[in-house]
Write a protein that holds these residues in place. Sequence first.
Motif, mmCIF file in Angstrom:
data_model
loop_
_atom_site.group_PDB
_atom_site.id
_atom_site.type_symbol
_atom_site.label_atom_id
_atom_site.label_comp_id
_atom_site.label_asym_id
_atom_site.label_seq_id
_atom_site.Cartn_x
_atom_site.Cartn_y
_atom_site.Cartn_z
ATOM 1 N N TRP A 182 0.857 -1.180 0.000
ATOM 2 C CA TRP A 182 0.000 0.000 0.000
ATOM 3 C C TRP A 182 0.900 1.239 0.000
ATOM 4 N N TRP A 194 -3.622 4.210 7.053
ATOM 5 C CA TRP A 194 -3.495 4.381 5.601
ATOM 6 C C TRP A 194 -2.599 5.547 5.222
ATOM 7 N N LEU A 219 -10.263 5.228 1.836
ATOM 8 C CA LEU A 219 -9.560 4.571 2.935
ATOM 9 C C LEU A 219 -9.042 5.654 3.869
ATOM 10 N N LYS A 263 -9.889 -3.082 3.456
ATOM 11 C CA LYS A 263 -10.019 -2.781 4.886
ATOM 12 C C LYS A 263 -9.827 -4.028 5.752
ATOM 13 N N PRO A 321 0.579 5.308 0.213
ATOM 14 C CA PRO A 321 -0.366 6.402 0.471
ATOM 15 C C PRO A 321 -0.198 7.549 -0.517
#
Length: 279
Positions: free
Chosen positions: A82, A114, A109, A163, A84
Amino acid sequence: MASRLSVPAFSPERFAPTPARPLRAKSRVLEHQTDIQPHRHDWGQFVFSMTGAVRVSTDGIQAAAWPAASATYIVPPSRAVWIPPGLVHAVTAIERCDLRTLYVGTGLLEGDAWQVGRVLEVSPLMRALVLALPALPDPLPAEAADDAERRRGIEHLVVIELKRARALALGVALPQDARLRRLCEAMLREPGRHAGLQAWAAEAGASPRTLSRLFREQLGTSFAQWRSQVLLAHALTLAARGRPMSHIAAELGYASASAFTAMVSRTVGMPPRRFFDHA
């Protein structure tokens, strides 16, 4: 050593999320030793490979778990990174890979978790959902009403799966000091080339004492602890390809599978097979 190929980012602005299409997918095949140049964009990114391992490097953000502002993640197809919004990042194909990217619109998100880069599990459902999203750049063709409804349903499920995805501590911090950074990059490329700090120090043209001090000051850890994290990341990638334990140990520079097993057990508190199943 194989020559490297550096390529620009694949027109990210043509895949920018919009209120009408808050999730955008794209695909790209990268050959072994190909680097996507560092870049950034205003939306979040979920990146993984359908086949082949990738290395994702980030810069310019302070991760809460590490004192360094940079990190690198080595992930097999069962994991993803992930990234950001606004975080500078680059991607390297450790081997030939079918790279998949999911751009995530602002507001989908939210929360502190996050705001930093991290490794996430990729469930079979998540892989299928990402593959089901159209991987088309703008301008997009007109959608039939049924197709639009199906796409919105897929997008909703993707957000739910993101999530629910479990985060894994598989990132490796990178230093700001140029000399130590070059050494760390060399260790990431060939972690099994040298086993001890003495040999790496000789290659870097620095004393072991100086490098030990830099590891503590820049990364808040010892050379041995940092190298163990690098070895674990590479071992996970090799295990994902089905390599036997003896082959993994040999490729990472261990004289025996038992020595490699001892390192993994000491570092993560469980034997390799259990760690690979768990991680």
